[in-house]
Design an enzyme around this catalytic site. Structure first.
Site, PDB file in Angstrom:
ATOM      1  N   ASP A   1       0.748  -1.305  -0.112  1.00 47.01           N
ATOM      2  CA  ASP A   1      -0.050  -0.011  -0.120  1.00 47.01           C
ATOM      3  C   ASP A   1       0.797   1.297  -0.097  1.00 47.01           C
ATOM      4  O   ASP A   1       1.560   1.381   0.764  1.00 47.01           O
ATOM      5  CB  ASP A   1      -0.800   0.082   1.147  1.00 47.01           C
ATOM      6  CG  ASP A   1      -1.735   1.281   1.063  1.00 47.01           C
ATOM      7  OD1 ASP A   1      -1.218   2.090   1.898  1.00 47.01           O
ATOM      8  OD2 ASP A   1      -2.857   0.871   0.689  1.00 47.01           O
ATOM      9  N   ARG A   2       0.736   2.096  -0.856  1.00 47.12           N
ATOM     10  CA  ARG A   2       1.549   3.128  -1.195  1.00 47.12           C
ATOM     11  C   ARG A   2       1.186   4.431   0.104  1.00 47.12           C
ATOM     12  O   ARG A   2       2.222   4.998   0.662  1.00 47.12           O
ATOM     13  CB  ARG A   2       1.249   4.093  -2.506  1.00 47.12           C
ATOM     14  CG  ARG A   2       1.787   3.141  -3.461  1.00 47.12           C
ATOM     15  CD  ARG A   2       1.358   1.998  -3.999  1.00 47.12           C
ATOM     16  NE  ARG A   2      -0.147   1.931  -4.234  1.00 47.12           N
ATOM     17  CZ  ARG A   2      -0.870   0.801  -4.140  1.00 47.12           C
ATOM     18  NH1 ARG A   2      -0.321  -0.401  -3.914  1.00 47.12           N
ATOM     19  NH2 ARG A   2      -2.140   1.055  -4.328  1.00 47.12           N
ATOM     20  N   THR A   3      -0.156   4.346   0.528  1.00 46.35           N
ATOM     21  CA  THR A   3      -0.419   5.492   1.351  1.00 46.35           C
ATOM     22  C   THR A   3       0.237   5.019   2.789  1.00 46.35           C
ATOM     23  O   THR A   3       0.602   5.897   3.415  1.00 46.35           O
ATOM     24  CB  THR A   3      -1.958   5.621   1.503  1.00 46.35           C
ATOM     25  OG1 THR A   3      -2.554   6.430   0.527  1.00 46.35           O
ATOM     26  CG2 THR A   3      -2.350   6.632   2.789  1.00 46.35           C
TER      27      THR A   3
ATOM     28  N   CYS B   1      -1.892   5.629 -11.181  1.00 45.01           N
ATOM     29  CA  CYS B   1      -1.970   5.548  -9.521  1.00 45.01           C
ATOM     30  C   CYS B   1      -1.219   6.771  -9.268  1.00 45.01           C
ATOM     31  O   CYS B   1      -0.215   7.047  -9.327  1.00 45.01           O
ATOM     32  CB  CYS B   1      -1.383   4.613  -8.995  1.00 45.01           C
ATOM     33  SG  CYS B   1      -1.638   4.792  -7.016  1.00 45.01           S
ATOM     34  N   ASN B   2      -1.917   8.012  -8.578  1.00 45.73           N
ATOM     35  CA  ASN B   2      -1.555   9.153  -8.121  1.00 45.73           C
ATOM     36  C   ASN B   2      -0.509   9.022  -7.038  1.00 45.73           C
ATOM     37  O   ASN B   2       0.689   9.451  -7.096  1.00 45.73           O
ATOM     38  CB  ASN B   2      -2.608  10.028  -7.692  1.00 45.73           C
ATOM     39  CG  ASN B   2      -3.244  10.777  -8.937  1.00 45.73           C
ATOM     40  OD1 ASN B   2      -3.225  11.756  -9.388  1.00 45.73           O
ATOM     41  ND2 ASN B   2      -4.461  10.013  -9.323  1.00 45.73           N
ATOM     42  N   THR B   3      -0.863   8.163  -6.084  1.00 44.88           N
ATOM     43  CA  THR B   3      -0.123   8.158  -4.812  1.00 44.88           C
ATOM     44  C   THR B   3       1.323   7.497  -5.091  1.00 44.88           C
ATOM     45  O   THR B   3       2.199   7.906  -4.719  1.00 44.88           O
ATOM     46  CB  THR B   3      -0.916   7.175  -3.850  1.00 44.88           C
ATOM     47  OG1 THR B   3      -2.043   7.847  -3.644  1.00 44.88           O
ATOM     48  CG2 THR B   3      -0.139   7.356  -2.587  1.00 44.88           C
ATOM     49  N   ALA B   4       1.097   6.359  -5.927  1.00 39.56           N
ATOM     50  CA  ALA B   4       2.319   5.867  -6.393  1.00 39.56           C
ATOM     51  C   ALA B   4       3.388   6.682  -7.037  1.00 39.56           C
ATOM     52  O   ALA B   4       4.726   6.380  -6.710  1.00 39.56           O
ATOM     53  CB  ALA B   4       2.101   4.782  -7.367  1.00 39.56           C
TER      54      ALA B   4
ATOM     55  N   THR C   1      -5.863  10.309  -2.026  1.00 39.41           N
ATOM     56  CA  THR C   1      -5.688   9.676  -0.906  1.00 39.41           C
ATOM     57  C   THR C   1      -4.969  10.477   0.103  1.00 39.41           C
ATOM     58  O   THR C   1      -4.363  11.598  -0.240  1.00 39.41           O
ATOM     59  CB  THR C   1      -4.953   8.416  -1.116  1.00 39.41           C
ATOM     60  OG1 THR C   1      -3.649   8.981  -1.861  1.00 39.41           O
ATOM     61  CG2 THR C   1      -5.512   7.454  -2.408  1.00 39.41           C
TER      62      THR C   1
ATOM     63  N   LYS D   1     -12.850   0.558  -3.920  1.00 38.56           N
ATOM     64  CA  LYS D   1     -11.755  -0.783  -3.886  1.00 38.56           C
ATOM     65  C   LYS D   1     -12.482  -1.958  -3.621  1.00 38.56           C
ATOM     66  O   LYS D   1     -12.083  -3.069  -4.157  1.00 38.56           O
ATOM     67  CB  LYS D   1     -10.556  -0.455  -2.799  1.00 38.56           C
ATOM     68  CG  LYS D   1      -9.580   0.710  -3.468  1.00 38.56           C
ATOM     69  CD  LYS D   1      -8.378   0.887  -2.509  1.00 38.56           C
ATOM     70  CE  LYS D   1      -7.586   1.740  -3.003  1.00 38.56           C
ATOM     71  NZ  LYS D   1      -6.819   1.229  -4.231  1.00 38.56           N
TER      72      LYS D   1
ATOM     73  N   CYS E   1      -7.291  10.353  -7.463  1.00 38.97           N
ATOM     74  CA  CYS E   1      -7.255   8.946  -7.033  1.00 38.97           C
ATOM     75  C   CYS E   1      -8.034   8.301  -8.135  1.00 38.97           C
ATOM     76  O   CYS E   1      -8.833   8.569  -8.517  1.00 38.97           O
ATOM     77  CB  CYS E   1      -7.858   8.724  -5.693  1.00 38.97           C
ATOM     78  SG  CYS E   1      -7.918   6.902  -5.197  1.00 38.97           S
TER      79      CYS E   1
END
Length: 246
Positions: free
Chosen positions: A62-64, A97-100, A139, A179, A210
């Site tokens: 999980d990136r977050t 994926c933005n967070t990635a 996120t 999700k 996201c």
């Protein structure tokens, strides 16, 4: 053919570069991204579409959680996925994926392939509209990493976020519903509520930052214009992969 890609001129058949998609973050967003690439490509028969390889690996940590300090780094798994894509012939890489993107510098350093930047592509589209105040729906990881903050300033854009309470009760909850694939109508209502509050706080436009959120943007987009970061990345990939240099 989508209207946003109507001016794109493709390379001749056989000269398209191969697009590699590092996906699984999450799987449904990856599937929707490939559809967005196909729709953004101005092709009237199969052979004009972009050759694409997809590595969709939901096992990537999980990136977050990694950004907030409570989880393992996703970088080793992301690098492994990128190398698999390179081995399959990918010449341009993208992550829907933005967070990635908080980990993109490390992954880019470990690979020898050009990456298309989702954050930059999204803000470039907004900058062309004349909007100045941009609300971010994403996120906690994207927010904590300051991805949009850092990229917005050079473009003359001011970005801001939901309150901590709204992030927790509205956006985090909505992303969880998408999700899980359940309660999507509730997720849509939650996102619309967050959009209304950001608009009231002065947002000219919102970013669905996201890649799960575009699936539940219907009501929010009737409150204030919403730019889909996934569509922005797809259009940027088409330009990078399939257009001739002019």
């Amino acid at each position: 053919m989508s209207s946003s890609a109507s001016s794109v001129r493709l390379r001749p058949p056989g000269e398209h570069r191969v697009l590699g998609v590092l996906g699984g973050m999450g799987p449904l967003a990856t599937a929707r991204f490939y559809e967005a690439v196909v729709r953004a490509t101005p092709a009237d028969h199969d052979q004009l579409h972009i050759p694409t390889v997809i590595w969709s690996d939901p096992r990537i940590p999980d990136r977050t959680a990694a950004i907030l300090g409570g989880g393992p780094s996703p970088v080793p798994a992301m690098v492994e996925g990128a190398r698999r894509l390179e081995a399959m012939g990918a010449e341009i890489l993208a992550m829907p994926c933005n967070t990635a993107h908080a980990f993109l510098p490390a992954v880019r350093a470990a690979t020898g392939t050009t990456w298309v930047d989702m954050i930059g592509a999204t803000l470039d589209r907004i900058a062309r509209t004349g909007a100045e105040r941009v609300g971010i729906l994403g996120t906690r990881g994207t927010r904590a990493a300051g991805l949009y903050d850092a990229a917005a300033a050079p473009r003359g854009l001011d970005v801001f976020y939901p309150s901590d309470t709204d992030q927790s009760l509205l956006i985090d909850d909505a992303i969880g519903h998408v999700k899980s694939g359940r309660r999507l109508l509730r997720a849509e209502r939650l996102v619309a509520a967050a959009a209304a509050r950001l608009h009231a706080a002065g947002a000219d436009v919102l970013i669905a930052a996201c890649t799960e959120l575009p699936l539940v943007l219907g009501a929010a987009s009737r409150v204030v214009p919403v730019v889909d970061s996934l569509d922005c990345l797809a259009s940027a990939c088409v330009r990078e992969v399939a257009t001739a240099v002019v």
